[in-house]
Scaffold this active site. Structure first.
Site, PDB file in Angstrom:
ATOM      1  N   ARG A   6       0.823  -1.201   0.000  1.00 21.97           N
ATOM      2  CA  ARG A   6       0.000   0.000   0.000  1.00 21.97           C
ATOM      3  C   ARG A   6       0.862   1.258   0.000  1.00 21.97           C
ATOM      4  NH1 ARG A   6      -4.994   1.026   1.972  1.00 21.97           N
ATOM      5  NH2 ARG A   6      -4.429   2.995   1.030  1.00 21.97           N
ATOM      6  N   ARG A  62       2.687   4.495 -16.637  1.00 20.53           N
ATOM      7  CA  ARG A  62       2.921   4.142 -18.041  1.00 20.53           C
ATOM      8  C   ARG A  62       4.270   4.634 -18.562  1.00 20.53           C
ATOM      9  NH1 ARG A  62       0.964  -0.078 -17.885  1.00 20.53           N
ATOM     10  NH2 ARG A  62      -1.274  -0.263 -17.574  1.00 20.53           N
ATOM     11  N   CYS A  74      -7.511   2.437 -12.574  1.00 17.98           N
ATOM     12  CA  CYS A  74      -7.794   3.647 -11.809  1.00 17.98           C
ATOM     13  C   CYS A  74      -9.260   3.624 -11.377  1.00 17.98           C
ATOM     14  CB  CYS A  74      -7.551   4.888 -12.675  1.00 17.98           C
ATOM     15  SG  CYS A  74      -6.215   5.914 -12.093  1.00 17.98           S
ATOM     16  N   GLU A  77     -12.029   7.112  -5.302  1.00 18.93           N
ATOM     17  CA  GLU A  77     -12.095   6.789  -3.878  1.00 18.93           C
ATOM     18  C   GLU A  77     -13.492   7.140  -3.347  1.00 18.93           C
ATOM     19  OE1 GLU A  77     -10.563   5.219  -0.496  1.00 18.93           O
ATOM     20  OE2 GLU A  77      -9.401   5.442  -2.324  1.00 18.93           O
ATOM     21  N   ARG A  89      -4.252   6.939  -3.744  1.00 20.45           N
ATOM     22  CA  ARG A  89      -3.899   5.721  -3.032  1.00 20.45           C
ATOM     23  C   ARG A  89      -3.506   4.652  -4.049  1.00 20.45           C
ATOM     24  NH1 ARG A  89      -8.103   8.048  -0.036  1.00 20.45           N
ATOM     25  NH2 ARG A  89      -7.836   7.989   2.213  1.00 20.45           N
ATOM     26  N   TYR A 107       3.673   6.111   2.807  1.00 19.14           N
ATOM     27  CA  TYR A 107       2.717   7.214   2.932  1.00 19.14           C
ATOM     28  C   TYR A 107       3.507   8.524   2.898  1.00 19.14           C
ATOM     29  CZ  TYR A 107      -0.701   3.691   3.847  1.00 19.14           C
ATOM     30  OH  TYR A 107      -1.528   2.607   3.702  1.00 19.14           O
ATOM     31  N   ARG A 115      -2.063   6.617   8.124  1.00 20.64           N
ATOM     32  CA  ARG A 115      -1.516   5.467   8.836  1.00 20.64           C
ATOM     33  C   ARG A 115      -0.373   5.886   9.766  1.00 20.64           C
ATOM     34  NH1 ARG A 115      -2.621   0.143   7.364  1.00 20.64           N
ATOM     35  NH2 ARG A 115      -1.675  -0.162   9.414  1.00 20.64           N
TER      36      ARG A 115
END
Length: 121
Positions: A6, A62, A74, A77, A89, A107, A115
């Protein structure tokens, strides 16, 4: 085994160049810290908050050498109250023998607030 790696970052503005630079920077850090090779990647999911409409953040990937055949998707959210604005994210699904506890989730920028338990001193 496939592990989820992540990461998240923010853009300063809803402008194509800014979104692509922020996404590229995040992806490079995720790749570097987890020693990711494109042939081991099953797929990459990238989401963006609904306040970003100028470009698909996945476009940043890409331009990476040898990533041409990696499936990338894609998506938008969820729009939740008090959500982090201008947030990108990433979830990389990677074939690795690395134990879950040793995966380096990244992050950056304002997304470090998502987080705080993963913050490294």
């Amino acid at each position: 085994m496939i592990r989820g790696i992540r990461g998240a970052t923010t853009a300063d503005h809803d402008e194509e160049k800014e979104i692509l630079l922020s996404t590229e920077s995040l992806l490079k850090e995720m790749i570097l810290h987890n020693n990711i090779k494109p042939d081991g990647v099953a797929s990459v999911f990238i989401s963006a908050t609904n306040d970003m409409t100028s470009v698909f953040p996945a476009k940043a990937l890409r331009g990476f050498e040898d990533w041409k055949y990696v499936p990338v998707m894609c998506m938008q959210e969820l729009d939740v109250p008090h959500g982090l604005p201008l947030c990108i994210r990433v979830m990389i699904h990677y074939n690795t023998s690395t134990p879950q506890r040793d995966v380096q989730h990244i992050y950056m920028k304002n997304a470090v607030s998502l987080r705080p338990d993963l913050k490294k001193d």
